[in-house]
Write a protein that holds these residues in place. Structure first.
Motif, mmCIF file in Angstrom:
data_model
loop_
_atom_site.group_PDB
_atom_site.id
_atom_site.type_symbol
_atom_site.label_atom_id
_atom_site.label_comp_id
_atom_site.label_asym_id
_atom_site.label_seq_id
_atom_site.Cartn_x
_atom_site.Cartn_y
_atom_site.Cartn_z
ATOM 1 N N GLN A 1 -3.830 5.746 -0.192
ATOM 2 C CA GLN A 1 -3.814 4.303 0.050
ATOM 3 C C GLN A 1 -3.635 3.584 -1.295
ATOM 4 O O GLN A 1 -4.363 3.848 -2.252
ATOM 5 C CB GLN A 1 -5.132 3.890 0.728
ATOM 6 C CG GLN A 1 -5.259 2.423 1.057
ATOM 7 C CD GLN A 1 -4.265 1.940 2.129
ATOM 8 O OE1 GLN A 1 -3.794 2.733 2.939
ATOM 9 N NE2 GLN A 1 -3.934 0.657 2.090
ATOM 10 N N ILE A 2 -2.631 2.713 -1.361
ATOM 11 C CA ILE A 2 -2.338 2.000 -2.616
ATOM 12 C C ILE A 2 -2.949 0.604 -2.564
ATOM 13 O O ILE A 2 -2.786 -0.121 -1.574
ATOM 14 C CB ILE A 2 -0.807 1.858 -2.821
ATOM 15 C CG1 ILE A 2 -0.136 3.232 -2.866
ATOM 16 C CG2 ILE A 2 -0.498 1.068 -4.087
ATOM 17 C CD1 ILE A 2 1.385 3.178 -2.859
ATOM 18 N N THR A 3 -3.647 0.231 -3.632
ATOM 19 C CA THR A 3 -4.069 -1.157 -3.785
ATOM 20 C C THR A 3 -3.192 -1.771 -4.866
ATOM 21 O O THR A 3 -3.139 -1.273 -5.992
ATOM 22 C CB THR A 3 -5.550 -1.243 -4.208
ATOM 23 O OG1 THR A 3 -6.333 -0.625 -3.188
ATOM 24 C CG2 THR A 3 -5.989 -2.690 -4.367
ATOM 25 N N ARG B 1 0.810 1.789 2.018
ATOM 26 C CA ARG B 1 1.036 3.211 1.790
ATOM 27 C C ARG B 1 2.438 3.441 1.232
ATOM 28 O O ARG B 1 2.883 4.574 1.077
ATOM 29 C CB ARG B 1 0.837 4.002 3.089
ATOM 30 C CG ARG B 1 -0.597 3.872 3.628
ATOM 31 C CD ARG B 1 -0.836 4.793 4.795
ATOM 32 N NE ARG B 1 -0.974 6.172 4.374
ATOM 33 C CZ ARG B 1 -2.096 6.705 3.900
ATOM 34 N NH1 ARG B 1 -3.184 5.965 3.773
ATOM 35 N NH2 ARG B 1 -2.133 7.973 3.543
ATOM 36 N N ALA B 2 3.162 2.334 0.924
ATOM 37 C CA ALA B 2 4.508 2.465 0.362
ATOM 38 C C ALA B 2 4.792 1.254 -0.512
ATOM 39 O O ALA B 2 4.872 0.134 -0.017
ATOM 40 C CB ALA B 2 5.543 2.547 1.481
ATOM 41 N N LEU B 3 4.931 1.491 -1.814
ATOM 42 C CA LEU B 3 5.196 0.381 -2.744
ATOM 43 C C LEU B 3 6.588 0.539 -3.342
ATOM 44 O O LEU B 3 6.947 1.612 -3.847
ATOM 45 C CB LEU B 3 4.151 0.387 -3.872
ATOM 46 C CG LEU B 3 4.395 -0.627 -4.999
ATOM 47 C CD1 LEU B 3 4.282 -2.068 -4.494
ATOM 48 C CD2 LEU B 3 3.405 -0.406 -6.156
ATOM 49 N N ILE B 4 7.365 -0.547 -3.274
ATOM 50 C CA ILE B 4 8.724 -0.531 -3.834
ATOM 51 C C ILE B 4 8.771 -1.464 -5.038
ATOM 52 O O ILE B 4 8.458 -2.650 -4.925
ATOM 53 C CB ILE B 4 9.753 -0.980 -2.769
ATOM 54 C CG1 ILE B 4 9.737 -0.004 -1.593
ATOM 55 C CG2 ILE B 4 11.149 -1.067 -3.384
ATOM 56 C CD1 ILE B 4 10.550 -0.472 -0.399
ATOM 57 N N GLY B 5 9.169 -0.927 -6.171
ATOM 58 C CA GLY B 5 9.325 -1.736 -7.378
ATOM 59 C C GLY B 5 10.762 -2.237 -7.455
ATOM 60 O O GLY B 5 11.671 -1.509 -7.845
ATOM 61 N N SER C 1 -3.531 -5.074 4.578
ATOM 62 C CA SER C 1 -2.689 -3.916 4.351
ATOM 63 C C SER C 1 -1.357 -4.071 5.076
ATOM 64 O O SER C 1 -1.318 -4.608 6.190
ATOM 65 C CB SER C 1 -3.416 -2.671 4.850
ATOM 66 O OG SER C 1 -3.054 -1.586 4.047
ATOM 67 N N PHE C 2 -0.286 -3.656 4.416
ATOM 68 C CA PHE C 2 1.068 -3.727 5.000
ATOM 69 C C PHE C 2 1.697 -2.337 4.970
ATOM 70 O O PHE C 2 1.432 -1.561 4.056
ATOM 71 C CB PHE C 2 1.959 -4.659 4.169
ATOM 72 C CG PHE C 2 1.574 -6.102 4.244
ATOM 73 C CD1 PHE C 2 2.184 -6.961 5.142
ATOM 74 C CD2 PHE C 2 0.593 -6.611 3.405
ATOM 75 C CE1 PHE C 2 1.831 -8.297 5.209
ATOM 76 C CE2 PHE C 2 0.223 -7.942 3.466
ATOM 77 C CZ PHE C 2 0.844 -8.789 4.366
ATOM 78 N N PRO C 3 2.574 -2.039 5.936
ATOM 79 C CA PRO C 3 3.275 -0.754 5.874
ATOM 80 C C PRO C 3 4.065 -0.606 4.578
ATOM 81 O O PRO C 3 4.152 0.474 4.009
ATOM 82 C CB PRO C 3 4.222 -0.806 7.079
ATOM 83 C CG PRO C 3 3.635 -1.826 8.007
ATOM 84 C CD PRO C 3 2.903 -2.816 7.143
#
Ligand SMILES: Cc1cc2nc3c(=O)[nH]c(=O)nc-3n(C[C@H](O)[C@H](O)[C@H](O)COP(=O)(O)OP(=O)(O)OC[C@H]3O[C@@H](n4cnc5c(N)ncnc54)[C@H](O)[C@@H]3O)c2cc1C
Length: 404
Positions: A147-149, A164-168, A8-10
């Motif tokens: 929580q994002i997978t 917990r934070a995804l950037i496209g 897991s990454f921030p």
């Protein structure tokens, strides 16, 4: 689920393009560990020229990248705007020293591959940035706790990381955009950009120290030096109903010659130097759609792919990346709130730049009699006025980056 490993990454970023790598550096500066997933298995020398105005340079300077870019870049003295047919000079936009004096930062032109490689090297040298190539983001799952997978495909496997934070930042054909409900989709504009690079050797110096912009009915041509001045990048933008998702499709040189039939011999002598052309179809994503949903945010072309007629596609991705990292830090890593603030801060400015690019498209490609009026207005315009008109874009800085 085929999860061999799920660290897991921030923050996880999809796409190691211009915006994604800038975001990784800015977030790392802000103290966050970042994982970048890039679908390409190597960052090859694809693409050609990009223009970086002072607003973009301000971020690159702040991230400590600008000095290393300079040997690969050229700082053109100005832009010479000419009539495509007669070759007559219509106007001159002062860059070089005028820009440096006004903004304290350069206006530079560079090969996209040199910019990407420099950002990539910086990111690889940082502790806390984990870049995975051959990692195409394919799906995401979000549980009730937020929580994002993030699932990604490699050439022989499917893997996953948590965040917990995804950037496209995965470009105009973004996969992550699917997870932003109500998002806008890319629309083809019925225009294609043909590009070629030719060796600089033997070319006249006025071509190598300036950007050239040639205007004609339904077409225009831009050229400028790249690769530290060793090559000339030429882009011919023409009306063509061709729609393929490819940045480097093989192109027919005859199409270029046909579109520029009867144009200035001076320009055609440059065009004829390249037997090889590549092309991409111009398409845009309306910036007024949503850019985020919960803990997922889009930046750069994924949020607002734009026509290249204001030369701000790369610059807006770079600005987005910086603002996103700043808001993320200000909100102590609370992605929900940070992404909402980021979107609110960026959207009006980017939509305004996008509208300018659309307006330039119709001005550049005017036919008679409107072109006559355009040419007269341009000829009467003092050089400084051209920059005054762009001031609201160029004066944005990373230090005082509340958008206008
Ligand atoms: C190969 C290529 C060549 C280009 N050439 C030019 C050019 O010659 N002139 C010009 O003006 N502009 C060019 N561009 C576009 C220009 O770089 C962008 O308009 C601008 O820099 C905005 O950057 P961005 O980071 O939003 O998107 P981009 O710079 O396009 O970066 C997007 C990145 O996301 C990656 N990606 C896509 N899908 C996934 C996925 N599912 N998972 C993980 N990664 C993914 C892509 O491989 C790419 O590295 C090119 C873009 C690409 C990808």
């Amino acid at each position: 689920m085929p999860e061999r490993e799920k660290r897991s990454f921030p923050v996880v970023i999809a796409g190691a393009g211009i915006g994604g790598l800038t975001a990784a550096l800015a977030l790392n500066d802000a103290g966050y560990e970042v994982c970048v997933l890039e679908k390409a298995s190597e960052l090859r020398e694809v693409g050609a020229g990009l223009q970086l105005s002072p607003n973009a340079c301000s971020v690159l300077e702040r991230l400590g990248v600008l000095d290393e870019l300079l040997p690969h870049a050229v700082l053109p003295e100005g832009i010479s705007i000419r009539s495509g047919h007669s070759g007559k000079l219509l106007g001159t936009v002062p860059l070089g020293g005028d820009i440096a004096e006004r903004y304290g930062l350069p206006y530079l032109v560079i090969h996209r591959a040199d910019l990407q490689a420099t950002l990539f090297e910086h990111a690889c040298s940082r502790k806390g940035i984990d870049i995975r190539l051959d990692a195409a983001v394919s799906d995401i799952k979000i549980n009730d706790q937020g929580q994002i997978t993030c699932l990604y495909e490699t050439s022989d496997d499917v893997n996953a990381v948590g965040t917990r934070a995804l950037i496209g930042a995965d470009g105009v054909w973004s996969k992550v955009r699917r997870f932003v409900p109500g998002h806008n989709t890319p629309k083809f504009t019925g225009q294609a950009a043909y590009r070629a690079t030719i060796p600089a050797e033997g070319l006249p110096s006025y071509v190598l120290n300036r950007t050239g912009l040639w205007l004609g009915p339904n077409a225009h041509v831009v050229h400028y030096p790249i690769s530290g001045g060793s090559s000339l990048n030429i882009v011919v933008l023409i009306a063509e109903n061709w729609t393929e998702q490819d940045w480097s499709a093989p192109a027919d040189a005859d199409m270029v010659h046909a579109a520029l039939d009867g144009w200035s011999p001076e320009l055609l002598s440059l065009i004829e130097k390249s037997p090889k052309w590549l092309k991409w179809a111009l398409c845009g994503v309306d910036a007024n759609g949503p850019w985020r949903h919960g803990q997922v945010a889009l930046l750069g072309d994924a949020a607002h792919g734009m026509l290249p007629y204001a030369a701000q596609g790369g610059a807006m991705a770079i600005e987005d990346a910086f603002v996103l990292a700043r808001t993320f830090k200000a909100q102590n890593g609370d992605a929900n709130t940070a992404f909402a603030i980021y979107e609110a801060e960026r959207k009006d400015r980017v939509a305004r730049v996008q509208a300018l690019a659309r307006r330039n498209a119709s001005i550049y490609h005017m036919g008679a009699p409107l072109a006559l009026a355009r040419d007269t207005v341009m000829r009467m315009m003092p050089p400084k006025k051209f920059i005054d008109q762009m001031d609201w874009i160029y004066r944005w800085t990373a230090t005082a980056s509340r958008s206008t």
